[in-house]
Design a protein around this motif. Structure first.
Motif, short mmCIF file in Angstrom:
data_model
loop_
_atom_site.label_atom_id
_atom_site.label_comp_id
_atom_site.label_asym_id
_atom_site.label_seq_id
_atom_site.Cartn_x
_atom_site.Cartn_y
_atom_site.Cartn_z
N GLY A 1 15.14 0.00 3.63
CA GLY A 1 16.37 -0.77 3.73
C GLY A 1 16.21 -2.09 4.44
N TYR A 2 15.01 -2.43 4.89
CA TYR A 2 14.75 -3.72 5.53
C TYR A 2 14.86 -4.81 4.48
N VAL A 3 15.56 -5.88 4.80
CA VAL A 3 15.89 -6.89 3.80
C VAL A 3 14.66 -7.51 3.14
N VAL A 4 13.61 -7.77 3.89
CA VAL A 4 12.41 -8.37 3.29
C VAL A 4 11.70 -7.38 2.37
N ASP A 5 11.66 -6.11 2.76
CA ASP A 5 11.07 -5.09 1.89
C ASP A 5 11.83 -5.00 0.58
N THR A 6 13.15 -5.06 0.65
CA THR A 6 13.97 -4.96 -0.57
C THR A 6 13.74 -6.15 -1.49
N LEU A 7 13.75 -7.35 -0.93
CA LEU A 7 13.52 -8.54 -1.75
C LEU A 7 12.13 -8.50 -2.37
N GLU A 8 11.14 -8.14 -1.58
CA GLU A 8 9.77 -8.07 -2.07
C GLU A 8 9.63 -7.04 -3.19
N ALA A 9 10.21 -5.87 -3.00
CA ALA A 9 10.13 -4.81 -4.01
C ALA A 9 10.81 -5.24 -5.30
N ALA A 10 11.98 -5.89 -5.18
CA ALA A 10 12.70 -6.34 -6.38
C ALA A 10 11.89 -7.37 -7.15
N LEU A 11 11.31 -8.32 -6.45
CA LEU A 11 10.49 -9.34 -7.11
C LEU A 11 9.27 -8.71 -7.76
N TRP A 12 8.68 -7.72 -7.09
CA TRP A 12 7.50 -7.04 -7.62
C TRP A 12 7.85 -6.31 -8.92
N CYS A 13 8.98 -5.64 -8.95
CA CYS A 13 9.40 -4.92 -10.16
C CYS A 13 9.62 -5.88 -11.32
N LEU A 14 10.23 -7.01 -11.05
CA LEU A 14 10.49 -7.98 -12.10
C LEU A 14 9.19 -8.60 -12.60
N TYR A 15 8.27 -8.86 -11.71
CA TYR A 15 7.01 -9.48 -12.08
C TYR A 15 6.14 -8.55 -12.91
#
Length: 291
Positions: A209-223
């Motif tokens: 639930g840490y905001v940077v982890d969430t943003l990073e995971a979302a970008l990774w999934c899209l990439y």
């Protein structure tokens, strides 16, 4: 309405896919489509606080034709304590930092001072609802102001601005490779510890639930995928904060791939979403108010 609807519905579908397995550990389950019940015992197509707060933000801007922090906070209060902007009139999930901010507002604290400012106030509760700002003309100060209603620490604000910037560039047709290159050249990425997802394996992606982890995971999934379905299912199957990671990823994927066809948001998933007609109408109202 296509871009706005695709982004918002992309977020909501991702959220709904993740709700039944929220908090489950990675690789202890496998989601391949829309399911229900599970963690929160909700029927298929049920969305959570991620979508509710996104829609509350959307409704305020659409109705007033501007960003009004106090009105957005009033909508957040109506959501949390009156069941507005929910699938079935009841809140079943809310983060601690978000609840404290709304309670401060209810007790008379100015809206712009309600958000948590501690390092521990960097959950993903602002990132999950900030997508509507990608469609509003103006500078990124507004993004920080809206993010700061609940999460005022600089890490959360910078993460939200980076996300909104990426969403806005997708809308304008910028390639995702170029978006990532620009994002990682921004000093803010280094400041908040956002890693370049182009060189990270699944085992090194966190979905907390840490905001940077969430943003990073979302970008990774899209990439690492080339269509909406695979993107959000990859996000959901990362485990832990499944609904928010899939919602944040799904918003970008909805903008990138649209609806239907081989790459877009599957129509069978949209058909199962609670209050889908109301959501469609709200997106139309928003488009008419800001474009």
């Amino acid at each position: 309405m296509s871009k706005i609807y695709n982004g918002i519905m992309g977020l909501i579908v991702g959220d709904a896919l993740g709700v039944p397995v929220e908090f489950k550990k990675r690789d202890t389950y496998k989601i391949t489509g829309m399911t229900g019940y599970g963690t929160h015992n909700q029927p298929p197509g049920t969305w959570s606080d991620d979508s509710s707060m996104t829609l509350a933000t959307l409704e305020s801007i659409a109705r007033l034709k501007k960003i009004d922090l106090y009105d957005i906070m009033r909508n957040f209060y109506r959501w949390l304590y009156e069941g507005e902007f929910t699938p079935y009139g009841k809140v079943f999930d809310v983060g601690g930092t978000t609840r404290r901010a709304i309670d401060k507002y209810a007790k008379g604290t100015p809206a712009e001072e309600c958000g948590g400012k501690k390092i521990t106030d960097n959950g993903n509760g602002s990132l999950m609802r900030i997508l509507p700002l990608a469609f509003v003309k103006g500078d990124y100060k507004s993004v920080g102001d809206v993010a700061g209603l609940t999460h005022r620490h600089g890490i959360s604000i910078k993460a939200c601005i980076l996300y909104v910037s990426a969403a806005n560039k997708i809308v304008r047709g910028v390639s995702f490779e170029e978006i990532l290159t620009e994002m990682y050249s921004d000093s803010w990425s280094t400041t908040i510890g956002l890693r370049d997802v182009r060189g990270i394996g699944r085992e090194d992606i966190k979905s907390t639930g840490y905001v940077v982890d969430t943003l990073e995971a979302a970008l990774w999934c899209l990439y690492n995928t080339d269509n909406y379905r695979d993107c959000v299912l990859t996000a959901v199957n990362l485990g832990d904060d499944t609904d928010t990671v899939a919602a944040v990823a799904g918003g970008l994927a909805g903008l990138m791939y649209g609806r239907g066809g081989k790459k877009g948001i599957p129509k069978e998933w949209i058909s199962q979403i609670a209050r889908k007609e109301w959501i469609e109408n709200l997106c139309g109202d928003f488009e008419n108010s800001v474009l």
